[in-house]
Enzyme design. Structure first.
Site, short mmCIF file in Angstrom:
data_model
loop_
_atom_site.label_atom_id
_atom_site.label_comp_id
_atom_site.label_asym_id
_atom_site.label_seq_id
_atom_site.Cartn_x
_atom_site.Cartn_y
_atom_site.Cartn_z
CG ASP A 115 -2.05 0.95 1.09
OD1 ASP A 115 -2.23 1.50 -0.02
OD2 ASP A 115 -2.76 1.16 2.08
CE1 TYR A 223 3.55 -3.64 -9.58
CE2 TYR A 223 3.86 -2.93 -7.32
CZ TYR A 223 3.44 -2.69 -8.60
OH TYR A 223 2.91 -1.47 -8.90
CE LYS A 310 -8.46 -2.25 -1.58
NZ LYS A 310 -7.60 -1.12 -1.88
#
Ligand code: IVH
Length: 671
Positions: A115, A223, A310
Site C-alpha cells: 500500500d 512486483y 483486498k
C-alpha cells in the site's frame, strides 16, 4: 433541500477540489471511501438528469498525479491498475474465469499488495536512467532524482544476464516507523498530518527537494518486470532473477495451483501482514505464465490475468456524541469527534480525527449519527462514513466548523492553501500562550520540570505570560501558591536555573518558530552558529542550508521581523540562555571551505552524503543542489548524475573525489 442541479454542481465542485488535494497536493482531506461515495452519487445523478451534462465534470476524467513541476514522460508500457475483489467468492470467480479462458494448466502467483505509490524503474545497460510515477497510466512524472535516494532501489543492476532495456514496476513505501515519526514531528509543528503511509510516500516522491526525500527513508518492492528480453516465461522466475539483479523483491510470494492453496495464502497473510514493517492492503493474484497473460489480455483499465483481493479494513460502528475544537500553540484549530466508546482492533476508541472543515462537510455529519470508524493505517482513528439509514429516529444538529476560537472567542481565519482555521489572537489567546510555554519547557527543548497544570496556575496568577517570565520567578512568588511546599518551589527554580546551560540548538527549538522542529533547529544552529547570525540571515542563505525549504526560511524571517519575538529573545538572552554554539561545537568548525560553493553528487564509500554535507557546513562551505557557474567544485562519488557531469564539463567546474575532499578538510592549510 438542494435541487438536483444544485446537488450536481456542489458534488462537481467538491470532487474537483478533492481530486486536486489528492493528486496534486498529495494531501487528501477526506477518505477514499467518502470520495468514492460522492463520485458514485454524482455519476448516478448525471445519469438521471442528462440535461446537466458537462464535459468538464470530474466524473468524465480519471485523476492524475501529474504535477507541473516534474517533466512528464510517456510510459512505454501503460501502467494499468487492478480490479479489486473483496471476498473468496470473487477470487473463485476469477480463478474459474481464467481456467475457462485458458483451457489448459496454469499457476497463480500470490503476492502481497503493497500500500504505497506505484513506480516504474527504467534500467538501460543496467543503469537506472528514469523513475516515473503512474500518473494517468499513460504519462507519469519523472521523479528520478527523488527515487535515487531510496536505498532499496539499485542504481546499477548486477549480473551478466541483464537485458539492455528493462522496466521494473513496483511500489514505493514509507515504513510504519518512519511514518509515525514523521507525523509526530508534523504534529509538534502543527502541520497537517499525513493520513496514512501511502499518502506520505506519494507526497514525499513529489517533493521538490530530493534531500528531504532522502531524509524520509522510503522503501520499495518490485512486483513486475517488463521488456522485450525477459529472462523467463514465468513471472515467478522473473522476480527471482530480479532479486538476483539486486532489485528488492518480497519473500512473501507463492505459486499456487489450486483455489485451496490460494485461500490458505489469503488467510495466512490476513493476520501475518500486521507484523510487517510496511503497509499492505491485500493480495495480488497473477497468472504465472507470460504467454498465458498475453492470451488473456487486458480490458481498457485492468489486466484479465490478475486481480487484487483486498483485506477488510478494521471498522467499527458507533455514535457521535459531539465534536470539539481544539486550538494549539500555533493557533491552528482542529476538530475532534467524541464517540461512544467502541472496541476497534484491540483498543477502545473514544475520539476520532476529523481533519478539517472539508472533511466534516463531506461527511454531512450530525450529532447522534451512527458513524464508521477505521484505524486502517492511521495512528488516530478516523470517521470514514455515516450510516444514514440509522437516522430514521430523527436527526441531530448539523455539525458546523466553529467560527470562533474555542478558547479566546476570537474570529478564526482560514488559510486557504492548507484548509485550516487559525486563531489570529496569538498574543491574547490563553491556550496559545500556555501552549508556547509548554513547548518551551519540554524535554527536547529546555527540559524544565514543570507540568501543564502548574503552567496554567502560574498563568492564571499572572506570574508567567511568556517563557521569559519563568526566569523572573521568585521563591516568594511560588511559596504563596496554594499547596506549594518549599521543596517543590526550590526544585522548580533549580530546574529553571539549570536550563540556562541547555545548548543553543535546543533553545532555538524551544522558541517555537513555526516549522522549526528539532532537526531543523539543529541544522540552523550549525549553519548560523549564533542567534544574531540567524537573525540576519537572508532568504537565500537560509534556503542554501540542507532541509531548509522556502516555507521554513520564510517562517524564520517572519519570526525575527516580529518585534515581540525579538523582545522575547532579548529578555531570554539577558537571563543568560545559550544563544550561540558552545566551544566544543565551534571547535569542530573551520574556515577551510569558507566562501566555497560545493555540489555533492553520486554515491560514496567512506561517509554518507549527509555526513559530507555536515562536513561542508562545519568547515564554512555552502552545499548547493545544482551545478552553476558559481560552483567551486563538485564532490563526486560513484555514478555521478549524468546531467551534473555534463554541466560541470561545460562550465569547467572541478570534480574531486572523497579522498581528496577529506585530505582537504583535514590538512592544516586552508583549502
Ligand atoms: S501488479 C498489471 N502487484 O496496486 C499489473 N500491483 O491497483 C500491475 N500494487 O498500481 C500491478 N502491490 O501500485 C501489482 N504485488 C503487486 C502490487 C501491486 C501493490 C499496486 C500497484 C498498482 C495497484 C493496482
Amino acid at each position: 433541500m438542494q435541487t438536483p442541479k444544485e446537488r450536481i454542481e456542489w458534488l462537481r465542485e467538491q470532487l474537483h477540489k478533492h481530486n486536486y488535494n489528492y493528486y496534486v497536493l498529495s494531501q487528501p482531506t477526506i477518505s477514499d471511501a467518502e470520495f468514492d461515495r460522492m463520485m458514485r452519487e454524482l455519476i448516478d445523478l448525471e445519469a438521471k438528469y442528462p440535461e446537466y451534462y458537462d464535459p468538464t465534470s470530474p466524473s468524465v476524467r480519471v485523476g492524475s498525479d501529474i504535477n507541473k513541476n516534474f517533466t512528464q514522460i510517456a510510459h512505454r508500457y501503460p501502467m494499468l491498475s487492478l480490479q479489486n475483489t473483496y471476498s473468496e467468492g470473487e477470487v473463485a470467480d476469477f480463478y474459474n474465469r481464467v481456467k475457462k479462458a485458458l483451457n489448459e494448466d496454469f499457476e497463480i502467483v500470490c503476492e502481497l499488495k503493497f500500500d504505497g505509490t506505484s513506480i516504474s524503474l527504467i534500467y538501460e545497460h543496467k543503469r537506472l536512467v528514469r523513475a516515473v510515477t503512474r500518473g494517468d497510466g499513460k504519462m507519469g512524472d519523472d521523479v528520478t532524482d527523488n527515487v535515487r535516494t531510496i536505498r532499496s532501489v539499485p542504481l546499477i543492476l548486477r549480473g551478466d544476464d541483464v537485458p539492455d532495456y528493462i522496466e521494473a514496476r513496483g511500489e514505493v513505501l514509507m515504513p510504519w516507523k518512519v511514518f509515525e515519526q514523521l507525523n509526530k514531528e508534523r504534529e509538534e509543528q502543527e502541520e497537517p498530518l499525513f493520513a496514512n503511509p501511502r499518502n506520505a510516500a506519494s507526497g514525499t516522491l513529489k517533493l521538490q527537494d530530493s534531500r528531504v526525500v532522502a531524509s524520509r527513508k522510503l522503501d520499495s518492492y518490485i512486483y513486475y518486470l517488463l521488456g522485450d528480453e525477459l529472462p523467463s516465461d514465468s513471472h515467478y522466475e522473473n522476480l527471482q532473477v530480479a532479486r538476483r539483479w539486486g532489485l528488492r523483491v518480497s519473500d512473501a510470494i507463492k505459486k499456487c495451483k489450486t483455489l485451496d492453496e490460494i485461500f490458505a495464502y489469503l488467510k495466512y497473510w490476513e493476520t501475518e501482514r500486521k507484523k510487517l514493517p510496511i503497509a499492505t492492503d491485500g493480495v495480488v493474484l497473477k497468472v504465472d505464465s507470460l504467454v498465458q497473460q498475453r492470451n488473456l489480455g487486458n480490458t481498457s483499465k485492468f489486466p484479465r490475468w490478475a486481480i487484487a483481493y483486498k483485506f477488510n479494513a478494521e471498522k467499527a460502528l458507533t455514535r457521535l456524541i459531539s465534536v470539539s475544537f481544539q486550538v494549539g500553540r500555533t493557533g491552528a484549530v482542529t476538530p475532534v469527534a467524541n464517540l461512544e466508546p467502541v472496541l476497534l482492533s484491540g483498543t477502545t476508541v473514544k475520539r476520532a480525527s476529523l481533519y478539517n472543515e472539508d472533511a466534516i462537510n463531506a461527511l454531512d455529519l450530525h450529532i447522534g449519527d451512527m458513524v464508521y470508524v477505521e484505524k486502517g493505517g492511521e495512528i488516530i482513528p478516523k470517521i470514514t462514513g455515516v450510516n444514514k439509514s440509522a437516522r430514521s429516529g430523527g436527526i441531530g444538529e448539523k455539525i458546523r466548523f466553529t467560527e470562533k476560537c474555542p478558547d479566546c472567542g476570537a474570529q478564526l481565519v482560514r488559510s486557504e492553501d492548507e484548509a485550516i482555521y487559525y486563531c489570529p489572537n496569538s498574543e491574547g489567546c490563553p491556550t496559545q500562550i500556555k501552549g508556547r510555554i509548554e513547548h518551551f519547557v519540554t524535554r527536547k527543548a529546555m527540559n524544565i520540570a514543570i507540568g501543564p497544570e502548574t503552567i496554567s496556575l502560574l498563568y492564571e496568577k499572572g506570574l508567567v505570560k511568556d517563557p521569559a517570565d519563568l526566569y523572573e520567578l521568585k521563591f516568594e512568588d511560588l511559596i504563596h501558591l496554594e499547596r506549594w511546599a518549599e521543596t517543590s518551589a526550590r526544585n522548580l527554580l533549580a530546574s529553571i536555573e539549570k536550563s540556562k546551560s541547555v545548548p543553543y540548538e535546543r533553545v532555538l527549538y524551544a522558541l517555537g518558530i513555526r516549522y522549526v522542529g528539532e532537526t531543523v533547529a539543529q541544522k540552523l544552529a550549525q549553519a548560523f552558529p549564533s542567534i544574531d547570525l540567524l537573525a540576519q540571515a537572508t532568504f537565500e542563505q537560509l534556503t542554501a542550508v540542507e532541509e531548509i525549504g522556502d516555507r521554513i526560511a520564510q517562517s524564520v524571517i517572519d519570526a525575527f521581523a516580529n518585534p515581540k519575538f525579538m523582545d522575547l529573545v532579548n529578555r531570554l538572552r539577558r537571563h543568560g540562555l545559550q544563544f550561540s554554539l558552545n566551544d566544543d561545537a565551534l571547535a569542530a568548525k573551520t574556515d577551510k571551505l569558507k566562501g566555497k560553493n560545493i555540489v555533492i553528487s553520486g554515491t560514496f564509500q567512506l561517509h554518507s552524503r549527509d555526513e559530507y554535507k555536515a562536513m561542508i557546513l562545519q568547515n564554512g562551505g555552502k552545499n548547493s543542489g545544482s551545478v552553476s557557474k558559481n560552483t567551486d567544485f563538485i564532490l563526486a562519488g560513484e555514478n555521478m548524475g549524468p546531467a551534473k557531469l555534463e554541466k560541470a564539463k561545460k562550465l569547467g567546474v572541478k570534480i574531486i573525489d572523497e579522498k581528496t575532499f577529506l585530505s582537504m578538510i583535514n590538512s592544516s592549510d586552508p583549502a
